[in-house]
Design a protein around this motif. Structure first.
Motif, mmCIF file in Angstrom:
data_model
loop_
_atom_site.group_PDB
_atom_site.id
_atom_site.type_symbol
_atom_site.label_atom_id
_atom_site.label_comp_id
_atom_site.label_asym_id
_atom_site.label_seq_id
_atom_site.Cartn_x
_atom_site.Cartn_y
_atom_site.Cartn_z
ATOM 1 N N UNK A 1 30.927 -1.002 11.594
ATOM 2 C CA UNK A 1 30.123 -1.936 12.052
ATOM 3 C C UNK A 1 30.375 -2.594 13.446
ATOM 4 N N UNK A 2 31.453 -2.721 13.682
ATOM 5 C CA UNK A 2 31.661 -3.083 15.341
ATOM 6 C C UNK A 2 31.258 -2.065 16.282
ATOM 7 N N UNK A 3 31.325 -0.926 15.945
ATOM 8 C CA UNK A 3 30.622 0.189 16.668
ATOM 9 C C UNK A 3 29.392 0.013 16.905
ATOM 10 N N UNK A 4 28.667 -0.070 15.537
ATOM 11 C CA UNK A 4 27.070 -0.477 15.467
ATOM 12 C C UNK A 4 26.678 -1.556 16.376
ATOM 13 N N UNK A 5 27.252 -2.564 16.217
ATOM 14 C CA UNK A 5 27.090 -3.948 17.051
ATOM 15 C C UNK A 5 26.999 -3.842 18.407
ATOM 16 N N UNK A 6 28.233 -3.121 18.813
ATOM 17 C CA UNK A 6 28.481 -2.941 20.314
ATOM 18 C C UNK A 6 27.347 -2.035 20.988
ATOM 19 N N UNK A 7 26.982 -1.110 20.252
ATOM 20 C CA UNK A 7 26.036 -0.086 20.919
ATOM 21 C C UNK A 7 24.694 -0.690 20.696
ATOM 22 N N UNK A 8 24.393 -1.586 19.979
ATOM 23 C CA UNK A 8 23.031 -2.116 19.813
ATOM 24 C C UNK A 8 22.841 -3.300 20.811
ATOM 25 N N UNK A 9 24.063 -3.799 20.988
ATOM 26 C CA UNK A 9 24.011 -4.548 22.070
ATOM 27 C C UNK A 9 23.670 -4.162 23.381
ATOM 28 N N UNK A 10 24.297 -2.973 23.654
ATOM 29 C CA UNK A 10 23.969 -1.994 24.889
ATOM 30 C C UNK A 10 22.598 -1.737 24.918
ATOM 31 N N UNK A 11 21.875 -1.576 23.922
ATOM 32 C CA UNK A 11 20.295 -1.146 24.138
ATOM 33 C C UNK A 11 19.534 -2.484 23.740
ATOM 34 N N UNK A 12 20.098 -3.567 23.488
ATOM 35 C CA UNK A 12 19.391 -4.814 23.436
ATOM 36 C C UNK A 12 18.550 -4.701 22.174
ATOM 37 N N UNK A 13 19.090 -4.345 21.106
ATOM 38 C CA UNK A 13 18.289 -4.386 19.705
ATOM 39 C C UNK A 13 18.979 -4.940 18.514
ATOM 40 N N UNK A 14 18.554 -5.492 17.634
ATOM 41 C CA UNK A 14 19.101 -6.259 16.615
ATOM 42 C C UNK A 14 19.328 -5.568 15.296
ATOM 43 N N UNK A 15 20.689 -5.606 14.597
ATOM 44 C CA UNK A 15 20.623 -4.844 13.568
ATOM 45 C C UNK A 15 19.935 -6.113 12.311
ATOM 46 N N UNK A 16 18.957 -5.622 11.527
ATOM 47 C CA UNK A 16 18.334 -6.617 10.788
ATOM 48 C C UNK A 16 18.333 -6.353 9.313
ATOM 49 N N UNK A 17 19.321 -5.459 8.961
ATOM 50 C CA UNK A 17 19.563 -5.091 7.413
ATOM 51 C C UNK A 17 20.097 -4.020 7.110
#
Length: 360
Positions: free
Chosen positions: A116-132
């Motif tokens: 999940x930390x890896x998902x969150x870090x890359x999501x931040x890179x692409x400026x997109x939210x994890x919504x569920x």
């Protein structure tokens, strides 16, 4: 950190779904597109254009990654890139990610947290939210992860595979063959020489990087296989510049260019001299035999660069001000010829066609 090296702690079977979500949700930042964040039956996202782009990708332990090669965070990072690259290839901007984990009960909870930390870090890179997303149990030994990505065209028309026209040129944004080369090095029994020095995939103003040592070349290629990157903004830029067709390069240049060619009813002829000058070059040629470097440039998968067709006089191909790097012309769109393959190299057939998920 692979499952085999996960620190002692609770296993998934020791936690309720709510317990695990309580460990995971704090990693995910919600951006302004999110009107209703995780916690209800579904998230709600703003779609200003009135159209939503959707895609999904799945990774399975043992088939798409190996724990001895990739950490949980790298698996999460790669999964995000796979999905946002598909959104970018439509000329859209990613707005939300739905993440699924299906795993056996003995998987350490720490693995799920680091994923999940890896998902969150890359999501931040692409400026997109994890919504569920979703959590599910699985048989012994099974770990499967997937993401559904949503995007917004912001009023633009989507860039399809079917728009390439005779006379267009074929161009690539990003690298070719780096991820496939990393896979090849691992498959040959290679060991990772350590984290690479920070290196852009393609500098905006520079020619392809030079001055690699064999060790630094191996390191960046193996890293590229574990954690490929893409450029969301460049998909939007290409759309605005009149790209006639576009794809995420996930299964190799030949196979994916062939998909554009078939959808558009045309042929594509790759240019050997351009590929040799711009891509069959360091770091590939510092770490691989020359024939293997060529194979990976033409057919190596999981690159997640963008490939697109443009009118030959497109100003984007001359204006190299994109901060994420330039578009490199690698071929041209030609009339389809039933006597030849859809994709050729200087008019000749190419050995090997790229990655196929169900090939033996």
């Amino acid at each position: 950190m692979s499952e085999a090296h996960a620190e002692d702690g609770p296993r998934l079977r020791d936690l309720s779904e709510e317990d695990l979500l309580d460990r995971i949700f704090p990693y995910f930042v919600q951006r302004e597109d999110v009107l209703v964040p995780p916690g209800d039956d579904a998230a709600v996202l703003r779609a200003a254009s009135g159209s939503v782009v959707a895609t999904t990708d799945t990774m399975v332990l043992g088939h798409d990654w190996r724990d001895e090669w990739s950490t949980p965070a790298e698996v999460g990072s790669k999964l995000v890139t796979q999905n946002v690259a598909d959104i970018a290839a439509m000329g859209a901007r990613p707005t939300g990610l739905l993440v699924t984990l299906a795993a056996h009960g003995d998987l350490p909870a720490r693995w799920a947290e680091e994923f999940s930390l890896g998902v969150a870090s890359q999501a931040e890179r692409y400026d997109v939210s994890v919504v569920g997303g979703d959590l599910s149990g699985a048989p012994d030994g099974v770990v499967m992860v997937s993401i559904t990505a949503l995007g917004d065209l912001e009023g633009r028309d989507p860039v399809l595979r079917s728009g390439a026209r005779v006379g267009d040129v074929l161009a690539v944004h990003g690298s070719l063959g780096w991820s496939g080369a990393g896979w090849w090095l691992y498959a040959q029994g290679g060991t990772d020489p350590g984290p690479p020095e920070p290196c852009p995939v393609r500098p905006a103003e520079a020619e392809p990087p030079t001055g690699w040592t064999e060790q630094s070349a191996r390191s960046v290629l193996m890293w590229s296989h574990r954690t490929p990157v893409t450029s969301v903004s460049s998909g939007v830029v290409a759309s605005l510049a009149g790209a006639t067709a576009m794809m995420d390069l996930s299964d190799g240049l030949v196979r994916d260019a062939g998909r554009i060619a078939r959808a558009s009813g045309v042929g594509i002829d790759l240019d050997r001299a351009s590929l040799e000058r711009d891509f069959v070059a360091p770091p590939l040629t510092d770490a691989l035999p020359l024939d293997v470097a060529w194979t990976q440039v033409l057919t190596g998968g999981e690159e997640h660069s963008l490939v697109a067709t443009f009118p030959a006089d497109s100003p984007l191909l001359r204006d190299q001000s994109d901060p994420d790097g330039r578009w490199w012309v690698v071929g041209r769109v030609v009339e389809a010829d039933d006597a030849r393959p859809r994709v050729t190299l200087d008019g000749e057939a190419i050995q090997g066609q790229g990655w196929d998920h169900f090939a033996g």
